[in-house]
Scaffold this motif. Sequence first.
Motif, PDB file in Angstrom:
ATOM      1  N   PRO A   4      29.886 -14.631 -48.326  1.00  0.00           N
ATOM      2  CA  PRO A   4      30.593 -13.352 -48.415  1.00  0.00           C
ATOM      3  C   PRO A   4      29.901 -12.333 -49.328  1.00  0.00           C
ATOM      4  CG  PRO A   4      31.776 -15.074 -49.632  1.00  0.00           C
ATOM      5  CD  PRO A   4      30.671 -15.750 -48.889  1.00  0.00           C
ATOM      6  N   ASP A   5      29.034 -12.810 -50.253  1.00  0.00           N
ATOM      7  CA  ASP A   5      28.451 -11.903 -51.237  1.00  0.00           C
ATOM      8  C   ASP A   5      27.146 -11.240 -50.807  1.00  0.00           C
ATOM      9  OD1 ASP A   5      30.545 -12.796 -52.680  1.00  0.00           O
ATOM     10  OD2 ASP A   5      29.373 -14.060 -54.044  1.00  0.00           O
ATOM     11  N   ARG A   6      26.639 -11.579 -49.636  1.00  0.00           N
ATOM     12  CA  ARG A   6      25.354 -10.972 -49.250  1.00  0.00           C
ATOM     13  C   ARG A   6      25.294 -10.800 -47.737  1.00  0.00           C
ATOM     14  NH1 ARG A   6      23.749 -16.096 -51.698  1.00  0.00           N
ATOM     15  NH2 ARG A   6      23.719 -17.707 -50.090  1.00  0.00           N
ATOM     16  N   GLN A   7      24.322  -9.972 -47.338  1.00  0.00           N
ATOM     17  CA  GLN A   7      24.158  -9.763 -45.898  1.00  0.00           C
ATOM     18  C   GLN A   7      23.595 -11.039 -45.282  1.00  0.00           C
ATOM     19  OE1 GLN A   7      21.033  -7.145 -44.639  1.00  0.00           O
ATOM     20  NE2 GLN A   7      21.966  -6.779 -42.648  1.00  0.00           N
ATOM     21  N   PRO A   8      24.239 -11.531 -44.246  1.00  0.00           N
ATOM     22  CA  PRO A   8      23.734 -12.749 -43.615  1.00  0.00           C
ATOM     23  C   PRO A   8      22.352 -12.524 -43.004  1.00  0.00           C
ATOM     24  CG  PRO A   8      25.982 -12.296 -42.910  1.00  0.00           C
ATOM     25  CD  PRO A   8      25.493 -11.083 -43.630  1.00  0.00           C
ATOM     26  N   LEU A   9      21.415 -13.439 -43.291  1.00  0.00           N
ATOM     27  CA  LEU A   9      20.081 -13.378 -42.710  1.00  0.00           C
ATOM     28  C   LEU A   9      19.854 -14.682 -41.956  1.00  0.00           C
ATOM     29  CD1 LEU A   9      17.264 -12.147 -42.349  1.00  0.00           C
ATOM     30  CD2 LEU A   9      16.628 -13.177 -44.539  1.00  0.00           C
ATOM     31  N   ILE A  10      19.620 -14.550 -40.665  1.00  0.00           N
ATOM     32  CA  ILE A  10      19.440 -15.741 -39.831  1.00  0.00           C
ATOM     33  C   ILE A  10      18.045 -15.692 -39.233  1.00  0.00           C
ATOM     34  CG2 ILE A  10      20.288 -16.973 -37.792  1.00  0.00           C
ATOM     35  CD1 ILE A  10      23.050 -15.566 -38.434  1.00  0.00           C
ATOM     36  N   LYS A  11      17.289 -16.777 -39.443  1.00  0.00           N
ATOM     37  CA  LYS A  11      15.912 -16.800 -38.939  1.00  0.00           C
ATOM     38  C   LYS A  11      15.754 -17.968 -37.977  1.00  0.00           C
ATOM     39  CE  LYS A  11      13.936 -15.864 -43.282  1.00  0.00           C
ATOM     40  NZ  LYS A  11      12.798 -16.003 -44.181  1.00  0.00           N
ATOM     41  N   CYS A  12      15.096 -17.681 -36.873  1.00  0.00           N
ATOM     42  CA  CYS A  12      14.901 -18.716 -35.865  1.00  0.00           C
ATOM     43  C   CYS A  12      13.464 -18.645 -35.384  1.00  0.00           C
ATOM     44  CB  CYS A  12      15.872 -18.453 -34.710  1.00  0.00           C
ATOM     45  SG  CYS A  12      15.784 -19.676 -33.420  1.00  0.00           S
ATOM     46  N   HIS A  13      12.780 -19.783 -35.388  1.00  0.00           N
ATOM     47  CA  HIS A  13      11.427 -19.781 -34.812  1.00  0.00           C
ATOM     48  C   HIS A  13      11.072 -21.133 -34.213  1.00  0.00           C
ATOM     49  CE1 HIS A  13      10.523 -21.296 -38.880  1.00  0.00           C
ATOM     50  NE2 HIS A  13       9.483 -21.869 -38.345  1.00  0.00           N
TER      51      HIS A  13
END
Lengths: 492, 140
Positions: free
Chosen positions: A406-415
């Motif tokens: 909840p405290d930060r922008q979600p960052l989702i990485k896929c490779h």
Amino acid sequence: MSFSEDKFSDDSRLHLAQIIDNINAGIWEYNINTRAIKWSAGFYSILGYETNEIECSNHIFFDHLLYHQDKAVFLNALSDQGTTPAKPIQIRLLTKSSGYHWFESTIKRQHDRNGQIIYGSIININQYKQAELRAARNDQHYGDTIRIAKLGSWEIDAASLNLTLSKQIYDIFELQSEIKLSIEEAVSFFEPPYRPVIQNAINNALEFCQPYDLELLFRTAKNHVIWVRAKGVPIINEYGRCVTIRGILQDIDSNKRKGLSLESSLNLLTDQNRRLQNFAYIVSHNLRSHTGNLQFMVNLYEETELEEDRTEIFAHIKSISSSLNATIEHLNEIVKIQTEITNERSIINFEAIFNNIQSAIKSNIEAVNARIEYDFSQSPQISYIPAYMESILQNLLTNALKYSHPDRQPLIKCHTLKERNHIYLIFEDNGIGIDLDRYGDKVFGMYKTFHQNPDAKGIGLFITRNQIEALGGTIKVESTVNIGTKFTIKLV
Amino acid sequence: MIVPAPLVNACIIDNNKIYAYGFKKLLSIKDLSNQVTHFENGSDAIAHLKNPGNALNLPDIIFLDLSMPVMDGWEFMKEFEEIKSQLGKKISVYILSSSIDSHDIDRAKNIPSVSGYIFKPVDVQRLQEIFKNLQGIARQ
């Protein structure tokens, strides 16, 4: 006629003839011009006869005494015009009482006053010849056995580190000629991951007199990759030091591969069995809990008289009914994984499918303002069951959104990653993470939820794991609470 | 003369809200307890027990489900064993689970402060016996 009956011109010759007649070697003489033949007394006795017991003639010799297969050898030796002394020949002669024996005869050619004379001495070599033949037979036997066992032997001298290889080793190496190999060169025939293994084993044998017995992958000169068994036994001197390592190398490829395929079928069966047990557990536990609740509520409904209680209880009955339905749906999905496994695989483009999923759950992504990055350049495509891939990516993505921090922008990485013959999918987020020390392998269990998230159903990762494993892959998770979660999926 | 039964303070720890609702209702219908606190997981219950503000209002009996998120029944028991001597009140704990796995039942038996194992959905007679015993103890 014996040598002593011959009229020798001088005493020394007479003397010599007597000696010849008395020693236990047979002397023969053949005059090419006259075809006259003479045998010493020893010639008779060596064959078990009394002197003159048999007629001394060419006919007796060639047709009765000499073994028919050895005639050619003997005649060749007689007619050999070479000046150098002929090599002794080995022939079989019929003895009086014990059949054919092996004899060795020297052949000497001399010009005499009576013309050209050939003479020789024969000795009985039967014992040695038999032993030699036995040894040759044993050698043949040994060679055949070793060939059948696909086995070669080798030796390392501890002082010089000189490596000696048997012919069969070269066959296993598929080397045309028996070139000399150093230890390093021989080790380089093993596949890279096994080189340190065999090198350490040799070092330990040399240094600490440790024997070894290993099964390793080996690449032959003709580029065939085979399984071999390498066994080494140190030979130790009286001071307890290794002086030699003696060992074998055996081609065990077909057996090993059978064993490996058996092992992998066993693993598959164990996996399937585990899934079945899990399934049985779900059926018994989850369905039981719903039906139990249903029964409980129905009983309460009957026992309650208050109308408002009845309304509430009935609302619960409805909710149980829909949970029951959802559970049945989940079970259906699991059964579907097993039936869909036979579906055709097709070439899937990661980027296209990932973008499709992103637009399908666009509202979820926007709700948490997630940033999603991907890079499928290392392996843009894969042959997979499309429905599985969609489900896997969608589950991982919705999971990452659901458990974002909840405290930060979600960052989702896929490779994707390509390593050796495998394709990996890496999925990372910076969400709330999961305490793996506490939950460990339960992460992929069914109806296991770890957060008080109302959307948590504990079904997504369970299905994801089942889909991945059904196609022979694996899924692993790493996570740190409050930092994020990383899934590493070996797809194929 | 009817002696009024002393009030039994009960507690249910179960993430299944419907079940907890039914359980509360049942205890009330059967006149076993009108004072039932509900926690959705072990962790909330431990926090409640540990809170000094609740010292006078601790339950006499806890009904504990096994499978729950955040802190399950087993983890709760581990923590409970550690804090029970500081609670100043003897609290009976009954496992209340739909698991009929013998492994779970044996495991529960081996925990000293577990008084019994009740299968879900419910066994009214058993509950009545348990409460009768509790009231007997309370009366002494």
